[in-house]
Design a protein around this motif. Structure first.
Motif, PDB file in Angstrom:
ATOM      1  N   TRP A   1       0.830  -1.200   0.000  1.00  0.00           N
ATOM      2  CA  TRP A   1       0.000   0.000   0.000  1.00  0.00           C
ATOM      3  C   TRP A   1       0.864   1.249   0.000  1.00  0.00           C
ATOM      4  O   TRP A   1       1.846   1.353   0.725  1.00  0.00           O
ATOM      5  CB  TRP A   1      -0.909   0.015   1.226  1.00  0.00           C
ATOM      6  CG  TRP A   1      -1.821   1.205   1.250  1.00  0.00           C
ATOM      7  CD1 TRP A   1      -3.007   1.350   0.606  1.00  0.00           C
ATOM      8  CD2 TRP A   1      -1.599   2.439   1.954  1.00  0.00           C
ATOM      9  NE1 TRP A   1      -3.549   2.582   0.859  1.00  0.00           N
ATOM     10  CE2 TRP A   1      -2.713   3.281   1.683  1.00  0.00           C
ATOM     11  CE3 TRP A   1      -0.588   2.907   2.778  1.00  0.00           C
ATOM     12  CZ2 TRP A   1      -2.833   4.555   2.213  1.00  0.00           C
ATOM     13  CZ3 TRP A   1      -0.696   4.182   3.305  1.00  0.00           C
ATOM     14  CH2 TRP A   1      -1.807   4.991   3.023  1.00  0.00           C
TER      15      TRP A   1
ATOM     16  N   ARG B   1      -2.908   1.844   7.423  1.00  0.00           N
ATOM     17  CA  ARG B   1      -1.706   1.162   6.930  1.00  0.00           C
ATOM     18  C   ARG B   1      -0.553   2.129   6.668  1.00  0.00           C
ATOM     19  O   ARG B   1       0.511   1.731   6.203  1.00  0.00           O
ATOM     20  CB  ARG B   1      -2.047   0.388   5.655  1.00  0.00           C
ATOM     21  CG  ARG B   1      -3.097  -0.692   5.877  1.00  0.00           C
ATOM     22  CD  ARG B   1      -3.544  -1.328   4.578  1.00  0.00           C
ATOM     23  NE  ARG B   1      -2.477  -2.097   3.949  1.00  0.00           N
ATOM     24  CZ  ARG B   1      -2.586  -2.677   2.754  1.00  0.00           C
ATOM     25  NH1 ARG B   1      -3.711  -2.558   2.068  1.00  0.00           N
ATOM     26  NH2 ARG B   1      -1.584  -3.362   2.243  1.00  0.00           N
TER      27      ARG B   1
ATOM     28  N   THR C   1       6.389   4.099   5.321  1.00  0.00           N
ATOM     29  CA  THR C   1       5.676   4.345   4.073  1.00  0.00           C
ATOM     30  C   THR C   1       6.272   5.528   3.318  1.00  0.00           C
ATOM     31  O   THR C   1       6.272   5.553   2.083  1.00  0.00           O
ATOM     32  CB  THR C   1       4.179   4.604   4.354  1.00  0.00           C
ATOM     33  OG1 THR C   1       3.641   3.499   5.084  1.00  0.00           O
ATOM     34  CG2 THR C   1       3.398   4.768   3.064  1.00  0.00           C
TER      35      THR C   1
END
Length: 403
Positions: A195, A310, A315
């Motif tokens: 993701w 998430r 990330t």
């Protein structure tokens, strides 16, 4: 009365209190220390805790060394000084809980063979609803503990005495692959962490950062400009890691030993240069007069509030690596991307190369361009006061007014 690792339990002076005794080779005398209890079982637990892994005269056989001792040895002498200390601690607590419920608290290392490992997996899935990935990560801590136990290490016990210890001569192989855990337990395989936020989602996250959360904003700016792991971002000190003359930034602070998660020397972007001019030379993130050492909870809390469960600190690194790979203006080679990410240690370690004017120039330009593109989705400026004069004016996308 009871002996463990070169220490023994006994009483003294006609009291009911129990003491730990040991022979001090330096002075030739027998020394003692109270264990603070009159109950033998409690004294045994306390002695094991104090002596820990240092079974000086004990067997190194996996049938003689307790699992809990191997785990404690690993945590106290290795894991607790690593960024993953919290994860290791949670895994150790979980394994000890399993031992108490399913075997015995003092089970030997040899007991944790394939059948017990499968039982542990099923117990984790049933009692704690753990996924295959979570179970595999916890088993990886056990595997690391057993490997560490086979090394010769210098440790200090609870009495302040230093010993050279090789705890184990061998240990069972541990399953650490999520796919194999899923096969053994019939759990669903863990989904890959693929993701990524869109530009609009990342802009939403940045705009949600409260003005009082300046440290979180600075963390995001540093992460976008460096593509660095969270630990490297938090360790960053401009005064000793930035070379203004050559326009480089060494993500590995002076005195820190490189690990397998190599921290490279990268280029100093125009965007970050402007922010460093504004922030000064000290630690960019300060709380209560001290450098910030973690941003995990603050980051996660805001991500959840934004509806992006998430979204983690890591990330941001994946976001930059992904969009730099897609960059067309300028295109960035895989070689430069690998060097910036620290995946090509042989090149980034070359002092002469990273002081070349063309060193990672395309990756640097692409980084600045992506941040400029991201600005179109943020109301809050991603440029310092000095940098705003150079930044192009853009209409805010996604229905926001122009700031």
């Amino acid at each position: 009365m009871w002996e463990y690792g070169g220490y023994w339990i006994g009483s003294a002076n006609n009291t009911s209190k129990l003491y730990a005794y040991w022979y001090d080779k330096r002075t030739g005398a027998t020394r003692r220390r109270t264990l603070g209890t009159e109950i033998l079982s409690e004294a045994q637990e306390k002695l094991i805790e104090l002596v820990g892994e240092s079974r000086l005269d004990g067997s190194k056989s996996p049938s003689s060394v307790m699992i809990r001792v191997a785990l404690d040895h690993y945590y106290e002498n290795d894991a607790k000084n690593k960024p993953s200390a919290d994860q290791a601690f949670r895994a150790i607590v979980l394994v000890n809980e399993y031992l108490s419920e399913k075997i015995v608290p003092m089970a030997a290392v040899s007991a944790f063979g394939p059948l017990r490992q499968k039982e542990f997996m099923l117990w984790c899935a049933s009692k704690h609803s753990h996924t295959a990935g979570t179970i595999a990560r916890n088993l990886a801590v056990v595997s690391a503990a057993f490997r560490f136990g086979r090394r010769l290490s210098v440790v200090r016990d609870g009495f302040g005495n230093e010993h050279e210890i090789q705890l184990l001569e061998s240990a069972p192989d541990i399953v650490t692959q999520p796919k194999r855990v899923a096969e053994l337990t019939s759990l669903a395989p863990s989904a890959p962490r693929d993701w990524l936020p869109s530009f609009q989602q990342l802009g939403q996250f940045i705009d949600a950062i409260d003005r009082r959360q300046e440290n979180l904003f600075r963390f995001v700016i540093l992460a976008l400009n460096t593509w660095a792991r969270p630990e490297a971002v938090l360790d960053f000190r401009p005064s000793v890691q930035v070379n203004r003359e050559f326009g480089t930034l060494n993500l590995n602070p002076p005195g820190r030993r490189q690990t397998k998660k190599y921290r490279p020397t990268i280029r100093l972007t125009d965007n970050l240069t402007g922010w460093l001019d504004e922030w000064g030379e000290g630690a960019p993130m300060i709380w209560d007069g001290k450098p910030v050492t973690t941003m995990k909870r603050t980051f996660k809390r805001l991500a959840v509030d934004c509806g992006m469960d998430r979204f983690t600190q890591d990330t941001l690194r994946h976001f930059m690596a992904t969009y730099v790979r897609r960059s067309k203006n300028p295109p960035v080679s895989q070689e430069q991307r690998d060097m910036w990410l620290g995946h090509d240690e042989s090149r980034t370690a070359n002092w002469y190369e990273h002081n070349d004017p063309d060193y990672l120039s395309e990756a640097m330009q692409a980084t600045d361009n992506i941040i400029r593109d991201l600005q179109a989705y943020c109301s809050r400026s991603l440029f310092s006061c000095k940098g705003r004069a150079k930044a192009p004016l853009r209409a805010i996308k996604g229905g926001r007014d122009v700031a």
